[in-house]
Scaffold this active site. Sequence first.
Site, PDB file in Angstrom:
ATOM      1  N   ARG A 154      -6.941  -0.486  -5.525  1.00 44.56           N
ATOM      2  CA  ARG A 154      -7.937   0.588  -5.723  1.00 44.56           C
ATOM      3  C   ARG A 154      -7.352   1.975  -5.489  1.00 44.56           C
ATOM      4  NH1 ARG A 154     -10.503  -3.408  -2.775  1.00 44.56           N
ATOM      5  NH2 ARG A 154     -12.366  -4.322  -3.692  1.00 44.56           N
ATOM      6  N   ILE A 155      -6.562   2.112  -4.420  1.00 46.10           N
ATOM      7  CA  ILE A 155      -6.022   3.446  -4.096  1.00 46.10           C
ATOM      8  C   ILE A 155      -4.964   3.842  -5.114  1.00 46.10           C
ATOM      9  CG2 ILE A 155      -4.779   4.801  -2.357  1.00 46.10           C
ATOM     10  CD1 ILE A 155      -6.147   2.967  -0.223  1.00 46.10           C
ATOM     11  N   ASP A 174       3.559  -3.892  -9.260  1.00 45.96           N
ATOM     12  CA  ASP A 174       2.693  -4.702  -8.402  1.00 45.96           C
ATOM     13  C   ASP A 174       2.902  -6.157  -8.783  1.00 45.96           C
ATOM     14  OD1 ASP A 174       0.558  -5.798  -6.843  1.00 45.96           O
ATOM     15  OD2 ASP A 174      -0.495  -3.894  -6.996  1.00 45.96           O
ATOM     16  N   PRO A 206      -0.367  -2.729   1.317  1.00 47.63           N
ATOM     17  CA  PRO A 206      -0.610  -3.064   2.728  1.00 47.63           C
ATOM     18  C   PRO A 206       0.730  -3.426   3.374  1.00 47.63           C
ATOM     19  CG  PRO A 206      -1.311  -4.864   1.289  1.00 47.63           C
ATOM     20  CD  PRO A 206      -0.841  -3.755   0.394  1.00 47.63           C
ATOM     21  N   ARG A 234       1.275   2.756   4.959  1.00 46.70           N
ATOM     22  CA  ARG A 234       1.630   2.250   6.277  1.00 46.70           C
ATOM     23  C   ARG A 234       3.026   2.744   6.644  1.00 46.70           C
ATOM     24  NH1 ARG A 234      -2.734   1.817   7.449  1.00 46.70           N
ATOM     25  NH2 ARG A 234      -3.985   0.039   8.085  1.00 46.70           N
ATOM     26  N   ASP A 258       1.755  10.571   5.607  1.00 44.68           N
ATOM     27  CA  ASP A 258       0.511  10.585   6.381  1.00 44.68           C
ATOM     28  C   ASP A 258       0.560   9.483   7.437  1.00 44.68           C
ATOM     29  OD1 ASP A 258      -2.176  11.582   6.901  1.00 44.68           O
ATOM     30  OD2 ASP A 258      -2.881   9.646   6.120  1.00 44.68           O
ATOM     31  N   GLU A 263       3.698   5.724  14.941  1.00 43.67           N
ATOM     32  CA  GLU A 263       2.578   6.667  15.113  1.00 43.67           C
ATOM     33  C   GLU A 263       1.582   6.289  16.211  1.00 43.67           C
ATOM     34  OE1 GLU A 263       0.920   6.058  11.054  1.00 43.67           O
ATOM     35  OE2 GLU A 263      -0.954   5.568  12.068  1.00 43.67           O
ATOM     36  N   HIS A 296      -2.107  10.663   9.881  1.00 42.59           N
ATOM     37  CA  HIS A 296      -2.922   9.534   9.387  1.00 42.59           C
ATOM     38  C   HIS A 296      -4.368   9.982   9.151  1.00 42.59           C
ATOM     39  CE1 HIS A 296      -2.816   4.862   9.320  1.00 42.59           C
ATOM     40  NE2 HIS A 296      -3.723   5.327   8.466  1.00 42.59           N
TER      41      HIS A 296
HETATM   42  C1  COI Z   1      -6.995   1.849   7.286  1.00 44.74           C
HETATM   43  O1  COI Z   1      -8.127   1.844   6.813  1.00 44.74           O
HETATM   44  O2  COI Z   1      -6.399   0.781   7.505  1.00 44.74           O
HETATM   45  C2  COI Z   1      -6.359   3.099   7.628  1.00 44.74           C
HETATM   46  O3  COI Z   1      -5.184   3.196   7.599  1.00 44.74           O
HETATM   47  C3  COI Z   1      -7.213   4.205   8.081  1.00 44.74           C
HETATM   48  C4  COI Z   1      -7.392   4.166   9.537  1.00 44.74           C
HETATM   49  C5  COI Z   1      -6.600   5.205  10.223  1.00 44.74           C
HETATM   50  C6  COI Z   1      -8.838   4.342   9.884  1.00 44.74           C
END
Ligand code: COI
Length: 331
Positions: A154-155, A174, A206, A234, A258, A263, A296
């Site tokens: 989706r993103i 992908d 992911p 990530r 980001d 982090e 983030h």
């Molecule tokens: C996620 O939705 O997994 C994110 O990376 C955002 C999170 C910082 C709320």
Amino acid sequence: MKIIAYGIRDDEMPYLKQWSKDKGIEVKAVAALLDESTVDQAKGYDGAVVYQQKPYTASVLDKLASFGIKSLSLRNVGVDNVDADAIKRNDIKVTNVPAYSPSAIAELAVTQLMRLLRQTNTFDRKIAHGDLRWAPTIAKELDQMTVGVIATGRIGRKVINICRGFGAKIIGYDVYHNPELEKDGIYVDTLDELYAKADVITVHSPATKENEHMLNDAAFGKMKDGVFIINAARGVLVDTDALIRALDSGKVAGAALDVYEDEVGIFNTDFGSFDAIPDERLKNLIKRENVLVTPHVAFYTETAVKNMVQYALNSNVNLIEKGSDDSQVKF
Ligand code: COI
């Protein structure tokens, strides 16, 4: 029915209260995260709604299950910090919010990409010193570039649509091909092909065991000289040391991050001054004019936060009442 919600921030509270009023369901909001020190507060509740970046450990999950809580709903998308063995062992059902707002992430990714291409960071710094000259801060146009999108979920697809609006050529990689994008012929067969052809590489996968540090020395070596790297997915997808080497050599012309592999405990903290940030590698990146670091925040929009709270609560109710939900995660 009673639900406990951990790690609730002030900006989430109005959405939580509204949901609770609309549904007539009691939700106990706890500001603290779910960990060893707070898990006992869950006794007596039917389900738990959570968000945190630190791990959901086996011992915390075992305790939740021992209180009879088998419905756990994450307010975010990533499930990489959940102990999968403990989930399976305790038969805990877990949901996430897979699409709280793909636009939120995509818009930040492209905003930062455009800032890199137009060198706004350099102009901001020049202007702050009274330097209003143009040269040598000449920009590149996205219209003339090939954007390589790794992961077309989706993103990734939102990013593709936005970049198409700028006139960019899109290529994507992908394992799962989206039928519409397949028809458009955007897919390359291998990551190596994407690395070789893209002027901009943006990752939207992911984190899994397999793709940790996928952008490493070897990958950077296969990319075009002067490539731009965007990571709003990530931190662990990018080998930070390799990125620093690639920035030093000029292989990477700019990066927007980001997320950062170390982090947790650093992002979303006020250290009071730049010098006090306890991570030299991160400071090395932030100091560079051609690196844009955000803590983030891609997800952090009003729309996304509302959806994260309310979708997670809806899912939790489904788990409690029906034992299943559309957003259930398979471990
Ligand atoms: C996620 O939705 O997994 C994110 O990376 C955002 C999170 C910082 C709320």
